[in-house]
Design an enzyme around this catalytic site. Structure first.
Site, short mmCIF file in Angstrom:
data_model
loop_
_atom_site.label_atom_id
_atom_site.label_comp_id
_atom_site.label_asym_id
_atom_site.label_seq_id
_atom_site.Cartn_x
_atom_site.Cartn_y
_atom_site.Cartn_z
N ALA A 3 80.97 19.63 -97.81
CA ALA A 3 81.21 18.96 -96.56
C ALA A 3 82.22 17.74 -96.34
O ALA A 3 83.22 17.93 -95.64
CB ALA A 3 79.83 18.59 -95.67
N ASP A 4 82.03 17.12 -97.44
CA ASP A 4 83.35 15.77 -97.65
C ASP A 4 84.64 16.55 -97.92
O ASP A 4 85.50 15.99 -97.27
CB ASP A 4 82.71 15.07 -98.82
CG ASP A 4 81.79 14.17 -98.34
OD1 ASP A 4 81.23 14.14 -97.49
OD2 ASP A 4 81.41 13.44 -99.48
N ILE A 5 84.64 17.52 -98.80
CA ILE A 5 85.95 18.13 -99.19
C ILE A 5 86.69 19.24 -98.15
O ILE A 5 87.52 19.09 -97.63
CB ILE A 5 86.04 18.69 -100.51
CG1 ILE A 5 85.78 17.57 -101.53
CG2 ILE A 5 87.41 19.12 -100.83
CD1 ILE A 5 85.61 17.75 -102.98
#
Length: 376
Positions: free
Chosen positions: A170-172
């Site tokens: 999700a972050d990337i």
């Protein structure tokens, strides 16, 4: 190395973000030639500075994500220091922030405040759940966004439990990459129109792109994915992970018929399972028995050079030896696309923020600069 300037040479980026999504996005901009200035709270700085292991005296994670940038300490709650930040923003092309919705506005550093001093600025806000809605103010991390988006539960183990993801997807994939793509588009628009923009990047909402196939299936037939039972989530023998006799694993992705036909012949699978339609679970069990009878080295020798989309799951050492992962020492670390670029800036005098981590301010304060601006 080419003497051509990098694509973003001359672009100035003011980075107010912390941890991973924002700093990785501004790192990508820096690698493309942008001049990135990172502002952090005094003393402790970015939380990632404290992570283990250390790269010398600095957190390895922090050093990797913030190489090639300059960092300065700023107390955003101090009105005088906030005004210095706005002066700096007046000369920026891009501002990156990762506060919860409303926090930047309360600090006097939101989009409207930045736009007032710089109408051309591209202002990017990365949030967990978007700027509005019932979840907007909630705290969250990568695993939470994956869980609440439905993605985490589509693959399950033999007990029905979802595994931890292999990385911070999700972050990337839903934070960093959408931010970079939209920043580049907004910069192009600003060049053409002279107008800036406010980009809202919601990690939880952007995960829908990763689940495109599940939504397409639902729109076509009304059904949602069954955990561990769809073609790409464990329900097909053609897309599956199989254990070997020595505790290693085989990654099979022989989806197309030509790959499947060659694979089942090559491993000598019982002919009654060659047509797997309608007997997927039986074919999975049969292939499990076949692969479990031999060690990974046998299957690597057999599969190498064959058009079967089936490989041994590599260790990190094997991936490096195969040339699929590049690793070197701190003074000679090449980056994809920049073969002559090194990590030497980790300890360079021009990057004091990367040299030490501690309880005292490990980087200069913005207020210490005579004119308040670190732009070259």
């Amino acid at each position: 190395m080419s003497n051509q300037p990098l694509p973003l040479a001359g672009v100035k980026v003011l980075d107010l973000s912390t941890l991973l999504p924002g700093p990785l996005a501004t790192l990508m901009l820096a690698d493309a030639g942008a001049d990135v200035v990172k502002l952090e709270r005094p003393g402790r700085g970015d939380e990632m500075r404290t992570y283990e292991p250390k790269f010398g005296e600095a957190s390895a994670n922090y050093a990797v994500l913030n190489r090639g940038k300059r960092a300065y300490a700023v107390d955003f709650k101090d009105p005088d220091q906030r005004d210095r930040v706005l002066e700096l923003a007046a000369g920026a092309d891009v501002v990156m922030e990762q506060f919860r919705p409303g926090v930047a506005d309360r600090l006097g550093l939101g989009y409207e405040a930045m736009k007032a001093v710089n109408p051309h600025v591209v202002y990017c806000s990365i949030t967990g759940y978007g700027p509005t809605g019932p979840h907007a103010a909630r705290a969250g991390h990568d695993l939470n966004y994956l869980a609440e988006s439905g993605l985490l539960g589509v693959v399950t183990d033999s007990t029905g439990s979802p595994p931890l993801p292999v990385t911070v997807l999700a972050d990337i994939a839903a934070g960093t990459y959408p931010a970079v793509v939209n920043i580049l588009l907004a910069l192009r628009q600003a060049e053409r129109t002279g107008e800036g923009s406010h980009l809202q990047v919601s990690m939880a909402h952007n995960l829908q792109m990763l689940g495109y196939g599940y939504f397409a299936t639902h729109q076509a037939g009304g059904a949602w994915p069954r955990p561990g039972a769809e073609q790409l989530t464990g329900g097909s023998p053609r897309y599956h992970i199989y254990p070997t006799s020595d505790g290693r694993h085989i990654a099979c992705a022989a989806l197309e018929q030509k790959f499947w036909d060659r694979l089942v012949d090559l491993v000598d699978l019982d002919e009654k399972f060659h047509d797997d339609a309608g007997q997927e679970q039986a074919a999975i069990a049969a292939l499990e028995s076949v692969f479990a009878a031999r060690p990974a080295s046998h299957w690597r020798d057999l599969l190498d050079g064959e058009d079967v989309c089936t490989v041994v799951v590599a260790t990190w050492e094997e991936a490096v030896d195969a040339g699929l992962v590049e690793v070197a020492g701190p003074d000679q670390v090449s980056q994809p696309g920049h073969p002559d670029q090194s990590f030497s800036t980790f300890t360079s005098p021009v990057d004091p923020a990367l040299r030490r981590v501690g309880g005292t301010v490990p980087y200069p304060t913005l207020a210490a600069l005579p004119d308040g601006s670190p732009w070259a």
